[in-house]
Design a protein around this motif. Structure first.
Motif, PDB file in Angstrom:
ATOM      1  N   ALA A 181      67.515  17.997  32.871  1.00 29.11           N
ATOM      2  CA  ALA A 181      67.617  16.769  33.495  1.00 29.11           C
ATOM      3  C   ALA A 181      68.381  16.849  34.618  1.00 29.11           C
ATOM      4  O   ALA A 181      69.728  16.803  34.355  1.00 29.11           O
ATOM      5  N   ILE A 182      68.133  16.595  35.894  1.00 30.56           N
ATOM      6  CA  ILE A 182      69.102  16.486  37.117  1.00 30.56           C
ATOM      7  C   ILE A 182      69.046  15.064  37.523  1.00 30.56           C
ATOM      8  O   ILE A 182      68.111  14.444  37.831  1.00 30.56           O
ATOM      9  N   ASN A 183      70.139  14.419  37.398  1.00 26.41           N
ATOM     10  CA  ASN A 183      70.613  13.139  37.978  1.00 26.41           C
ATOM     11  C   ASN A 183      69.388  12.024  37.366  1.00 26.41           C
ATOM     12  O   ASN A 183      68.623  11.392  38.153  1.00 26.41           O
ATOM     13  N   PRO A 184      69.148  12.045  36.175  1.00 26.28           N
ATOM     14  CA  PRO A 184      68.272  11.219  35.457  1.00 26.28           C
ATOM     15  C   PRO A 184      68.566   9.760  35.922  1.00 26.28           C
ATOM     16  O   PRO A 184      69.465   9.206  35.756  1.00 26.28           O
ATOM     17  N   LYS A 185      67.370   9.019  36.126  1.00 27.91           N
ATOM     18  CA  LYS A 185      67.653   7.681  36.819  1.00 27.91           C
ATOM     19  C   LYS A 185      67.866   6.730  35.480  1.00 27.91           C
ATOM     20  O   LYS A 185      68.603   5.685  35.914  1.00 27.91           O
ATOM     21  N   SER A 186      67.670   7.162  34.350  1.00 22.62           N
ATOM     22  CA  SER A 186      67.981   6.261  33.060  1.00 22.62           C
ATOM     23  C   SER A 186      68.199   6.945  31.860  1.00 22.62           C
ATOM     24  O   SER A 186      67.305   7.901  31.702  1.00 22.62           O
ATOM     25  N   LEU A 187      69.276   6.727  31.236  1.00 22.59           N
ATOM     26  CA  LEU A 187      69.392   7.552  30.008  1.00 22.59           C
ATOM     27  C   LEU A 187      68.118   7.082  28.993  1.00 22.59           C
ATOM     28  O   LEU A 187      67.987   8.048  27.999  1.00 22.59           O
ATOM     29  N   ASP A 188      67.851   5.864  28.988  1.00 21.54           N
ATOM     30  CA  ASP A 188      66.724   5.465  27.933  1.00 21.54           C
ATOM     31  C   ASP A 188      65.523   6.098  28.339  1.00 21.54           C
ATOM     32  O   ASP A 188      64.741   6.876  27.383  1.00 21.54           O
ATOM     33  N   LYS A 189      65.228   6.387  29.742  1.00 20.82           N
ATOM     34  CA  LYS A 189      64.133   7.236  29.978  1.00 20.82           C
ATOM     35  C   LYS A 189      64.028   8.613  29.531  1.00 20.82           C
ATOM     36  O   LYS A 189      63.193   9.405  29.123  1.00 20.82           O
ATOM     37  N   LEU A 190      65.450   9.335  29.801  1.00 25.88           N
ATOM     38  CA  LEU A 190      65.594  10.552  29.386  1.00 25.88           C
ATOM     39  C   LEU A 190      65.517  10.915  27.987  1.00 25.88           C
ATOM     40  O   LEU A 190      64.958  11.940  27.499  1.00 25.88           O
ATOM     41  N   LYS A 191      65.854   9.955  27.107  1.00 24.36           N
ATOM     42  CA  LYS A 191      65.479   9.906  25.727  1.00 24.36           C
ATOM     43  C   LYS A 191      64.027  10.014  25.360  1.00 24.36           C
ATOM     44  O   LYS A 191      63.482  10.689  24.291  1.00 24.36           O
ATOM     45  N   GLU A 192      63.387   9.244  25.978  1.00 27.03           N
ATOM     46  CA  GLU A 192      61.701   9.129  25.761  1.00 27.03           C
ATOM     47  C   GLU A 192      61.089  10.426  26.402  1.00 27.03           C
ATOM     48  O   GLU A 192      60.431  10.944  25.654  1.00 27.03           O
ATOM     49  N   GLU A 193      61.658  10.797  27.556  1.00 27.14           N
ATOM     50  CA  GLU A 193      61.077  12.292  27.853  1.00 27.14           C
ATOM     51  C   GLU A 193      61.582  13.297  26.844  1.00 27.14           C
ATOM     52  O   GLU A 193      60.667  14.474  26.593  1.00 27.14           O
ATOM     53  N   PHE A 194      62.610  13.386  26.243  1.00 26.77           N
ATOM     54  CA  PHE A 194      63.094  14.267  25.254  1.00 26.77           C
ATOM     55  C   PHE A 194      62.279  14.159  24.032  1.00 26.77           C
ATOM     56  O   PHE A 194      61.681  15.292  23.314  1.00 26.77           O
ATOM     57  N   LEU A 195      62.055  12.976  23.669  1.00 22.85           N
ATOM     58  CA  LEU A 195      61.087  12.950  22.558  1.00 22.85           C
ATOM     59  C   LEU A 195      59.732  13.084  22.778  1.00 22.85           C
ATOM     60  O   LEU A 195      58.985  14.077  21.698  1.00 22.85           O
ATOM     61  N   ASP A 196      59.283  12.924  23.942  1.00 21.22           N
ATOM     62  CA  ASP A 196      57.904  13.623  24.201  1.00 21.22           C
ATOM     63  C   ASP A 196      57.959  15.093  24.274  1.00 21.22           C
ATOM     64  O   ASP A 196      56.953  15.685  23.919  1.00 21.22           O
ATOM     65  N   ALA A 197      58.887  15.842  24.707  1.00 23.66           N
ATOM     66  CA  ALA A 197      59.152  17.138  24.730  1.00 23.66           C
ATOM     67  C   ALA A 197      58.979  17.877  23.210  1.00 23.66           C
ATOM     68  O   ALA A 197      58.409  18.843  22.924  1.00 23.66           O
ATOM     69  N   ILE A 198      59.727  17.110  22.414  1.00 25.68           N
ATOM     70  CA  ILE A 198      59.758  17.560  20.860  1.00 25.68           C
ATOM     71  C   ILE A 198      58.340  17.282  20.398  1.00 25.68           C
ATOM     72  O   ILE A 198      58.079  18.246  19.517  1.00 25.68           O
ATOM     73  N   VAL A 199      57.628  16.139  20.731  1.00 24.30           N
ATOM     74  CA  VAL A 199      56.431  16.084  19.992  1.00 24.30           C
ATOM     75  C   VAL A 199      55.416  17.181  20.397  1.00 24.30           C
ATOM     76  O   VAL A 199      54.630  17.555  19.640  1.00 24.30           O
ATOM     77  N   LEU A 200      55.631  17.442  21.828  1.00 25.79           N
ATOM     78  CA  LEU A 200      54.759  18.525  22.274  1.00 25.79           C
ATOM     79  C   LEU A 200      54.911  19.783  21.760  1.00 25.79           C
ATOM     80  O   LEU A 200      53.841  20.682  21.296  1.00 25.79           O
ATOM     81  N   LEU A 201      55.996  20.054  21.349  1.00 27.64           N
ATOM     82  CA  LEU A 201      56.483  21.404  20.373  1.00 27.64           C
ATOM     83  C   LEU A 201      55.789  21.514  19.231  1.00 27.64           C
ATOM     84  O   LEU A 201      55.102  22.329  18.737  1.00 27.64           O
ATOM     85  N   PHE A 202      55.272  20.222  18.487  1.00 26.89           N
ATOM     86  CA  PHE A 202      54.522  20.131  17.260  1.00 26.89           C
ATOM     87  C   PHE A 202      53.133  20.060  17.322  1.00 26.89           C
ATOM     88  O   PHE A 202      52.322  19.740  16.433  1.00 26.89           O
ATOM     89  N   LYS A 203      52.506  19.786  18.613  1.00 23.60           N
ATOM     90  CA  LYS A 203      51.166  19.550  18.764  1.00 23.60           C
ATOM     91  C   LYS A 203      50.371  20.732  18.251  1.00 23.60           C
ATOM     92  O   LYS A 203      50.552  21.831  18.363  1.00 23.60           O
ATOM     93  N   ASN A 204      49.369  20.099  17.472  1.00 26.66           N
ATOM     94  CA  ASN A 204      48.321  21.035  16.909  1.00 26.66           C
ATOM     95  C   ASN A 204      48.933  21.763  15.562  1.00 26.66           C
ATOM     96  O   ASN A 204      48.428  22.724  15.133  1.00 26.66           O
ATOM     97  N   LYS A 205      50.233  21.361  15.197  1.00 23.86           N
ATOM     98  CA  LYS A 205      50.673  21.816  13.729  1.00 23.86           C
ATOM     99  C   LYS A 205      50.032  21.273  12.536  1.00 23.86           C
ATOM    100  O   LYS A 205      50.268  21.673  11.621  1.00 23.86           O
TER     101      LYS A 205
END
Length: 205
Positions: A181-205
């Motif tokens: 993440a480059i210059n994230p507008k919000s650290l809370d938003k960054l946490k949510e995007e990281f969470l989404d990335a983790i969930v995507l890793l386990f999609k269809n598992k």
């Protein structure tokens, strides 16, 4: 008229280029072992000295993965006595892996901030543009005397790595989800995007 329009377009382009932009770049890597194995008894560990953040993030990850049919466990619940430590010895890591095996935990998802880099760069502003032309004039110029508009660019790299401690003793992940993440507008938003990335890793598992 054409000259005026061209001048305005150049000016607008310089102003836009000088603005601080936010950008996130997700990436994933999975091994054949991760693809072919059933993910069960997964321990979620947010590796941070901020205990409130650890509890919050582990709860959110566990809830999201439960909705996908997995059975995640939370580090702060299973191992409340283990606190954050910047550097752990190999003996401590081996002991942790043994305790996980004793609790029939065979996979660990370790989420952490790999790096935070702060760079100071010149902005692409009209002021800087004219300053870069200054040394072109005839005669001697002290370039060091020029003053430029600057801005900070903060780059975060977050990573969630899945380790299989049930079948191997190697300290190598079987899957990773990385978010730059480059210059994230919000650290809370960054946490949510990281969470989404983790969930995507386990999609269809």
């Amino acid at each position: 008229m054409k000259t005026t329009t061209l001048t305005f377009l150049i000016f607008a382009l310089l102003i836009c280029m000088g603005c601080s932009t936010s950008k996130t770049i997700p990436s994933q890597w999975v091994s054949a072992d991760f693809k072919n194995q059933k993910i069960d008894r997964l321990l979620v560990y947010a590796n941070t000295e901020d205990t409130n953040l650890q509890v919050e993030f582990e709860n959110k990850v566990a809830l999201s993965l439960t909705k996908q049919g997995l059975s995640p466990l939370k580090m702060h619940v299973i191992f409340p006595e283990i606190s954050y430590k910047e550097n752990r010895t190999q003996e401590e890591i081996n002991q942790f892996a043994l305790e996980c095996k004793n609790k029939n935990i065979n996979k660990v998802l370790l989420a952490s901030r790999k790096s935070m880099i702060v760079d100071t760069v010149n902005t692409k502003s009209l002021h800087n543009y004219f300053n870069t032309l200054e040394p072109l004039k005839l005669g001697k110029t002290d370039v060091n005397s020029l003053v430029y508009d600057k801005k900070e660019i903060i780059t975060y790299t977050l990573e969630a790595a899945v380790y299989d401690i049930g079948t191997t003793s190697e300290d190598k992940p079987i899957a990773t989800s990385t978010l730059k993440a480059i210059n994230p507008k919000s650290l809370d938003k960054l946490k949510e995007e990281f969470l989404d990335a983790i969930v995507l890793l386990f999609k269809n598992k």
